[in-house]
Write a protein that holds these residues in place. Structure first.
Motif, mmCIF file in Angstrom:
data_model
loop_
_atom_site.group_PDB
_atom_site.id
_atom_site.type_symbol
_atom_site.label_atom_id
_atom_site.label_comp_id
_atom_site.label_asym_id
_atom_site.label_seq_id
_atom_site.Cartn_x
_atom_site.Cartn_y
_atom_site.Cartn_z
ATOM 1 N N ASN A 94 -16.218 -48.232 -8.047
ATOM 2 C CA ASN A 94 -16.747 -47.864 -9.354
ATOM 3 C C ASN A 94 -15.765 -46.971 -10.093
ATOM 4 O O ASN A 94 -15.360 -45.917 -9.600
ATOM 5 C CB ASN A 94 -18.093 -47.151 -9.209
ATOM 6 C CG ASN A 94 -18.738 -46.898 -10.556
ATOM 7 O OD1 ASN A 94 -18.426 -45.908 -11.207
ATOM 8 N ND2 ASN A 94 -19.597 -47.800 -10.991
ATOM 9 N N GLY B 149 -16.177 -45.197 -12.834
ATOM 10 C CA GLY B 149 -16.725 -43.913 -13.273
ATOM 11 C C GLY B 149 -16.623 -42.847 -12.202
ATOM 12 O O GLY B 149 -16.207 -41.709 -12.461
ATOM 13 N N ARG C 283 -12.918 -41.806 -11.671
ATOM 14 C CA ARG C 283 -12.432 -40.881 -12.700
ATOM 15 C C ARG C 283 -12.911 -39.447 -12.430
ATOM 16 O O ARG C 283 -12.141 -38.487 -12.545
ATOM 17 C CB ARG C 283 -12.901 -41.344 -14.086
ATOM 18 C CG ARG C 283 -12.134 -42.544 -14.629
ATOM 19 C CD ARG C 283 -12.469 -42.772 -16.086
ATOM 20 N NE ARG C 283 -13.842 -43.192 -16.290
ATOM 21 C CZ ARG C 283 -14.265 -44.455 -16.259
ATOM 22 N NH1 ARG C 283 -13.394 -45.425 -16.015
ATOM 23 N NH2 ARG C 283 -15.522 -44.770 -16.470
ATOM 24 N N GLU D 240 -23.180 -38.533 -11.058
ATOM 25 C CA GLU D 240 -22.694 -39.884 -11.336
ATOM 26 C C GLU D 240 -23.162 -40.861 -10.264
ATOM 27 O O GLU D 240 -23.555 -41.987 -10.552
ATOM 28 C CB GLU D 240 -21.165 -39.863 -11.397
ATOM 29 C CG GLU D 240 -20.516 -41.183 -11.771
ATOM 30 C CD GLU D 240 -20.632 -41.504 -13.236
ATOM 31 O OE1 GLU D 240 -20.160 -42.593 -13.615
ATOM 32 O OE2 GLU D 240 -21.193 -40.714 -13.997
ATOM 33 N N PHE E 248 -15.344 -46.210 -26.893
ATOM 34 C CA PHE E 248 -14.595 -46.307 -25.638
ATOM 35 C C PHE E 248 -13.285 -45.513 -25.662
ATOM 36 O O PHE E 248 -12.504 -45.598 -24.718
ATOM 37 C CB PHE E 248 -14.355 -47.768 -25.273
ATOM 38 C CG PHE E 248 -15.590 -48.436 -24.735
ATOM 39 C CD1 PHE E 248 -16.112 -48.064 -23.515
ATOM 40 C CD2 PHE E 248 -16.255 -49.408 -25.475
ATOM 41 C CE1 PHE E 248 -17.265 -48.657 -23.023
ATOM 42 C CE2 PHE E 248 -17.409 -49.998 -24.989
ATOM 43 C CZ PHE E 248 -17.912 -49.631 -23.757
ATOM 44 N N PRO F 245 -13.567 -41.323 -22.674
ATOM 45 C CA PRO F 245 -13.828 -41.504 -21.242
ATOM 46 C C PRO F 245 -14.730 -40.429 -20.654
ATOM 47 O O PRO F 245 -15.281 -40.589 -19.578
ATOM 48 C CB PRO F 245 -12.426 -41.449 -20.623
ATOM 49 C CG PRO F 245 -11.616 -40.673 -21.604
ATOM 50 C CD PRO F 245 -12.170 -41.012 -22.951
ATOM 51 N N TRP G 246 -17.549 -39.528 -21.896
ATOM 52 C CA TRP G 246 -18.950 -39.932 -22.029
ATOM 53 C C TRP G 246 -19.322 -40.798 -20.840
ATOM 54 O O TRP G 246 -18.521 -41.618 -20.391
ATOM 55 C CB TRP G 246 -19.178 -40.723 -23.319
ATOM 56 C CG TRP G 246 -18.930 -39.947 -24.580
ATOM 57 C CD1 TRP G 246 -18.577 -38.630 -24.687
ATOM 58 C CD2 TRP G 246 -18.999 -40.454 -25.922
ATOM 59 N NE1 TRP G 246 -18.421 -38.281 -26.003
ATOM 60 C CE2 TRP G 246 -18.681 -39.373 -26.791
ATOM 61 C CE3 TRP G 246 -19.297 -41.681 -26.480
ATOM 62 C CZ2 TRP G 246 -18.652 -39.505 -28.176
ATOM 63 C CZ3 TRP G 246 -19.269 -41.825 -27.857
ATOM 64 C CH2 TRP G 246 -18.965 -40.744 -28.696
ATOM 65 N N GLN G 247 -20.535 -40.660 -20.347
ATOM 66 C CA GLN G 247 -20.971 -41.488 -19.220
ATOM 67 C C GLN G 247 -20.876 -42.960 -19.585
ATOM 68 O O GLN G 247 -21.173 -43.357 -20.701
ATOM 69 C CB GLN G 247 -22.409 -41.146 -18.834
ATOM 70 C CG GLN G 247 -22.515 -39.917 -17.960
ATOM 71 C CD GLN G 247 -23.852 -39.824 -17.277
ATOM 72 O OE1 GLN G 247 -24.845 -40.351 -17.755
ATOM 73 N NE2 GLN G 247 -23.901 -39.137 -16.170
ATOM 74 N N PHE G 248 -20.470 -43.765 -18.596
ATOM 75 C CA PHE G 248 -20.250 -45.191 -18.833
ATOM 76 C C PHE G 248 -21.583 -45.936 -18.824
ATOM 77 O O PHE G 248 -22.438 -45.658 -17.982
ATOM 78 C CB PHE G 248 -19.340 -45.748 -17.742
ATOM 79 C CG PHE G 248 -18.316 -46.702 -18.256
ATOM 80 C CD1 PHE G 248 -17.337 -46.266 -19.125
ATOM 81 C CD2 PHE G 248 -18.325 -48.028 -17.870
ATOM 82 C CE1 PHE G 248 -16.376 -47.139 -19.597
ATOM 83 C CE2 PHE G 248 -17.374 -48.913 -18.331
ATOM 84 C CZ PHE G 248 -16.389 -48.473 -19.207
ATOM 85 N N ASN H 279 -24.247 -49.147 -18.294
ATOM 86 C CA ASN H 279 -24.410 -50.367 -17.506
ATOM 87 C C ASN H 279 -24.687 -51.557 -18.415
ATOM 88 O O ASN H 279 -24.284 -52.686 -18.118
ATOM 89 C CB ASN H 279 -25.573 -50.215 -16.517
ATOM 90 C CG ASN H 279 -25.369 -49.065 -15.567
ATOM 91 O OD1 ASN H 279 -25.888 -47.985 -15.795
ATOM 92 N ND2 ASN H 279 -24.610 -49.270 -14.516
ATOM 93 N N ILE I 120 -12.868 -54.155 -19.871
ATOM 94 C CA ILE I 120 -14.064 -53.541 -19.300
ATOM 95 C C ILE I 120 -14.944 -54.657 -18.766
ATOM 96 O O ILE I 120 -15.458 -55.474 -19.535
ATOM 97 C CB ILE I 120 -14.820 -52.709 -20.355
ATOM 98 C CG1 ILE I 120 -13.929 -51.560 -20.847
ATOM 99 C CG2 ILE I 120 -16.126 -52.170 -19.785
ATOM 100 C CD1 ILE I 120 -14.473 -50.825 -22.033
ATOM 101 N N VAL J 23 -19.859 -53.999 -17.665
ATOM 102 C CA VAL J 23 -20.907 -53.765 -18.644
ATOM 103 C C VAL J 23 -21.554 -55.096 -19.033
ATOM 104 O O VAL J 23 -20.860 -56.059 -19.340
ATOM 105 C CB VAL J 23 -20.347 -53.065 -19.901
ATOM 106 C CG1 VAL J 23 -21.432 -52.909 -20.955
ATOM 107 C CG2 VAL J 23 -19.767 -51.711 -19.536
#
Length: 428
Positions: free
Chosen positions: A143, A145, A148, A261, A340, A343, A345-347, A349, A372, A375
């Motif tokens: 993952n 997210g 990172r 996360e 986008f 980065p 900001w929470q990603f 789904n 990406i 998503v």
């Protein structure tokens, strides 16, 4: 594995972070996962709605499994690193079937005078290694997210160089001089770009990072303790104190961000966060866009965002700029592209757009251009009365999460209209 078998063993499963294994009768590893709480995560595989939330592949895996095992770690960060190492070694088929390994992420340490530490997507890894000397790669990390967030923690302990370049400015004599890059100014890079650290010192930092990413934290700590004692004997107390602080950081890893996360992602990719977008304007004037968010079925207003449409000519996806007629599709592209660039900001789904095929195609074009792949995109079409008529997109997601999708879409429409009216009132 049967529910009764799990219940019998569940009391023995710890609530600490770690990595868990689903095993076949012949002890073959079917699946490897990481968890903030091993007990809670493993328990989730025996819920009644597993098919809807996790998918058929993982349901099949649970049915094939005859036992569960696990390995505790001191932190979520170490669980993420251990999971990546074990997946690379064992390549369980249910990990690779669940998600195309080309969409996984890897950490590459380049083989340069001052090595860089970079994140590389699986689809680009072979070409990257062919073009760039590499001394080490780590992964796959399942993952992006979480990876990172993990690297943010590692970088605070061991500052490193990425694709940084020094700023240049004139000194008092009119000669060009290097100014530290932004990361060096905030302590995330040791100042490679301006020569603030020797190659020998920097390579020591890189070796520490590599040991940690290999999952050898205890060996790393022992080495640092030995180095600290040597410096203390030489009466170099300031340098010894720096190492002592590093050891403390390693033994007291602050991974609250990773815990949040990890809970959000729920390991197997179950739907947690929905972002909805809408555009509002009056005959093409005072054009605005908005983003609204639902997490776990609840509106998260603290994450709502507003965008004034600029007609951004720097867009990565071509947009029509200066048209007399307002273009909702290109306005949507601009909003998504700007979203986008954040980065931090929470990603999401799932992304919900208001419209039909054109809006959904615009969303998919942005996601494809930005590479990406994690998503899901859906579009909500409306009738003449602007009421939802149909949801276009992945039929399985739509079936399970239609309520949240429609709520997010409705909230985006309300928020966009309110923002547009407020902005128009100010200008008028």
């Amino acid at each position: 594995m049967k529910l009764d078998d799990f219940k019998e063993k569940s009391s023995k499963i710890p609530t600490t972070p770690g990595v868990y294994f689903f095993l076949a009768k012949n002890k073959e590893i079917l699946y490897i996962g990481k968890a903030t709480s091993l007990r809670e995560r493993i328990r989730s595989y025996f819920s009644s709605d597993l098919t809807e939330t996790r998918g058929k592949l993982l349901v099949d895996m649970v049915e094939k499994a005859s036992s569960i095992d696990w390995k505790q770690t001191d932190s979520v960060l170490e669980a993420i690193i251990l999971e990546a190492s074990l997946i690379k070694n064992y390549q369980p088929k249910h990990n690779t079937q669940e998600k195309d390994d080309k969409s996984f992420n890897y950490v590459a340490v380049t083989d340069e005078e001052y090595p860089r530490v970079l994140v590389v997507r699986g689809k680009n890894l072979l070409s990257f290694v062919a073009e760039t000397p590499v001394r080490n790669t780590f992964g796959p990390f399942t993952n992006g997210g979480l990876l990172r967030e993990a690297l943010k923690i590692i970088r605070k302990i061991f500052p490193y160089r990425d694709n940084c370049f020094p700023y240049e400015e004139l000194d008092d004599a009119g000669k060009m001089k290097a100014k530290p890059c932004f990361n060096a100014q905030i302590g995330l890079c040791p100042g490679v770009c301006t020569g603030s650290i020797s190659r020998k010192e920097y390579l020591g930092i890189v070796r520490h990072i590599e040991l940690f990413l290999h999952g050898k934290k205890q060996a790393l700590v022992r080495g640092l303790e030995k180095e600290m004692k040597t410096l203390a004997k030489k009466l170099e107390f300031e340098e010894a104190g720096e190492i002592k602080r590093t050891i403390f950081a390693l033994e007291h890893i602050n991974d609250i961000a990773l815990i949040k996360e990890d809970v959000r992602i729920a390991d197997a990719g179950s739907l947690m966060r929905i972002e909805a977008y809408d555009i509002a304007h009056l005959s093409g004037t005072h054009v605005v866009g908005v983003m609204t968010v639902i997490e776990n079925g609840v509106l998260k207003k603290s994450d709502y965002r507003k965008f004034k449409i600029k007609g951004d000519t720097r867009s990565v996806v071509p947009t029509k700029v200066g048209s007399q007629k307002n273009d909702d599709v290109n306005n949507l592209k601009e909003v998504l592209q700007r979203r986008f660039t954040h980065p931090e900001w929470q990603f999401p789904n799932v992304i919900v757009v208001d419209g039909a095929a054109a809006q959904l195609n615009a969303l998919n074009a942005v996601l494809e251009t930005l590479e990406i792949k994690d998503v899901v995109g859906v579009a909500v079409t409306k009738n003449e009365a602007h009421r939802p008529k149909h949801i276009v997109g992945d039929s399985e997601f739509v079936r399970v999460y239609s309520r949240d999708i429609l709520l997010a879409n409705s909230e985006a429409h309300r928020f966009a209209i309110a923002y547009h009216r407020k902005l128009r009132g100010r200008i008028v």
